[in-house]
Design an enzyme around this catalytic site. Structure first.
Site, short mmCIF file in Angstrom:
data_model
loop_
_atom_site.label_atom_id
_atom_site.label_comp_id
_atom_site.label_asym_id
_atom_site.label_seq_id
_atom_site.Cartn_x
_atom_site.Cartn_y
_atom_site.Cartn_z
N LYS A 105 -64.79 -64.71 -21.86
CA LYS A 105 -66.01 -66.25 -22.82
C LYS A 105 -65.19 -67.50 -22.58
O LYS A 105 -63.86 -67.55 -21.98
CB LYS A 105 -66.18 -66.25 -24.28
CG LYS A 105 -66.25 -66.85 -25.32
CD LYS A 105 -67.54 -66.99 -24.93
CE LYS A 105 -68.17 -68.52 -26.20
NZ LYS A 105 -69.81 -68.07 -25.08
N CYS A 137 -71.47 -76.48 -20.45
CA CYS A 137 -71.80 -75.53 -21.71
C CYS A 137 -73.05 -76.66 -22.50
O CYS A 137 -72.53 -77.82 -22.50
CB CYS A 137 -70.76 -75.20 -22.79
SG CYS A 137 -71.48 -75.01 -24.44
C1 SIN Z 1 -71.64 -71.19 -25.54
O1 SIN Z 1 -71.18 -70.78 -26.73
O2 SIN Z 1 -72.51 -72.07 -26.29
C2 SIN Z 1 -72.23 -71.32 -24.74
C3 SIN Z 1 -71.43 -71.32 -23.29
C4 SIN Z 1 -71.80 -71.94 -22.41
O3 SIN Z 1 -72.97 -72.24 -21.66
O4 SIN Z 1 -71.49 -72.74 -21.60
#
Ligand code: SIN
Length: 316
Positions: free
Chosen positions: A45, A134
């Site tokens: 993540k 993001c």
């Molecule tokens: C998120 O955690 O909002 C998604 C991460 C991303 O789209 O890079």
């Protein structure tokens, strides 16, 4: 029988499939499930320097009709366990069994540089990906849409890290933007790979009956994934494959079967990520998609990935 093994940056990979960052990779138990799955590679993540709770729920909704998955919208807001947690995971991962990418998404350039310094000092074979895209942190715009900031970041990361790394880009929709982004990326030889695409940011999904947004954060605005984004993902993969011949491309967006995986590879992707479909189906999706990909290759008479990688034809 089709052979699915391939290479990524000179590393042998059992097959071209992996998870998309954010899906099945937030905590160690999920990462361990990916490590045990039949994916060829895996990514953590996107993390920030400190742990984050992310945005309020509901922040992810799948879009399906009569059991048929067709998309997702999310505004997770980078919930993650913090850089140290993923670094700790990376230090005990078996990199020879399966390459591991670590995705960093610092809230500031300094945070990114701090994390990159620690990763460099940790001397692990982990492959660094810097997420420039993001769309879900309120008040923060996507670096991939600010070419000056992107250039500065690439210069700083290149001189700080001094090893090959990759970037995760947002989708672009204009030929001039493909040209400009590629020109900047090509200034940096240490940018060894480009992941295309992150979700199509700031979409709005509305429930007809309740006349209400499907997710809570940012007044319902969130990143779109799934079927909706496949053509945009293929366009971005192919645009950067053509413009950045010295860099590998990782395709992400709209993959739920062997068909879309094949199309990503045909467009120029070396590895292909599964996001929405993996979220819904779990790591058991990998053997299914691999079987489907092999069946398509067998039907077409391709024995190796190299025989069709990047070989998209256009109409003369
Ligand atoms: C998120 O955690 O909002 C998604 C991460 C991303 O789209 O890079």
């Amino acid at each position: 029988m089709a052979k699915l093994s391939t290479h990524f940056l000179d590393l042998p990979v059992a097959n071209p499939l992996m998870n998309a960052s954010g899906v099945w990779c937030s905590v160690a138990s999920q990462l361990e499930a990916l490590a045990e799955s039949t994916s060829g590679a895996m990514v953590t993540k996107s993390c920030t320097l400190q742990p984050r709770d992310g945005n309020p729920e509901p922040r992810y909704r799948v879009l399906a009709d009569a059991g048929q998955l067709f998309g997702s919208i999310n505004s997770m807001g980078l919930p993650n366990e913090g850089f140290a947690y993923y670094l700790h995971y990376a230090q005990r991962h078996d990199h020879e069994a399966k390459p591991l990418f670590m995705s960093l998404s610092g809230l500031t350039l300094d945070d990114n540089l701090t994390m990159i310094d620690s990763l460099k000092d940790a001397v692990t074979p982990t492959i660094l990906e810097v997420n420039l895209s993001c769309p879900n942190v309120p008040g923060k715009s996507q670096i991939g849409y600010d070419f000056e900031a992107m250039d500065t970041l690439l210069a700083e990361v290149s001189s700080g890290y001094q090893r090959p790394f990759g970037v995760k880009l947002p989708p672009y929709f204009d030929m001039a933007h493909f040209d400009e982004a590629a020109e900047i990326l090509n200034r940096y030889p240490l940018v060894a790979f480009i992941t295309c695409i992150n979700s199509v940011g700031n979409a709005l999904m509305i429930d007809l009956d309740s006349e209400t947004t499907l997710i809570k954060p940012k007044d319902g605005f969130g990143g779109l994934g799934g079927d909706y984004v496949l053509p945009t993902a293929l366009a971005n993969v192919n645009a950067f494959y053509r413009r950045c011949p010295d860099k590998a491309i990782i395709g992400c967006g709209g993959v739920k079967s062997g068909r879309e995986a094949f199309l990503h590879i045909l467009s120029g992707a070396t590895l292909v990520q599964l996001g929405t479909a993996l979220y819904e189906e779990g790591p058991g999706i990998f053997p299914r998609v691999l079987d489907e990909l092999a069946a398509i290759m067998d039907d077409k008479g391709y024995q190796t990935i190299a025989e069709f990688h990047g070989k998209l034809k256009t109409i003369a």
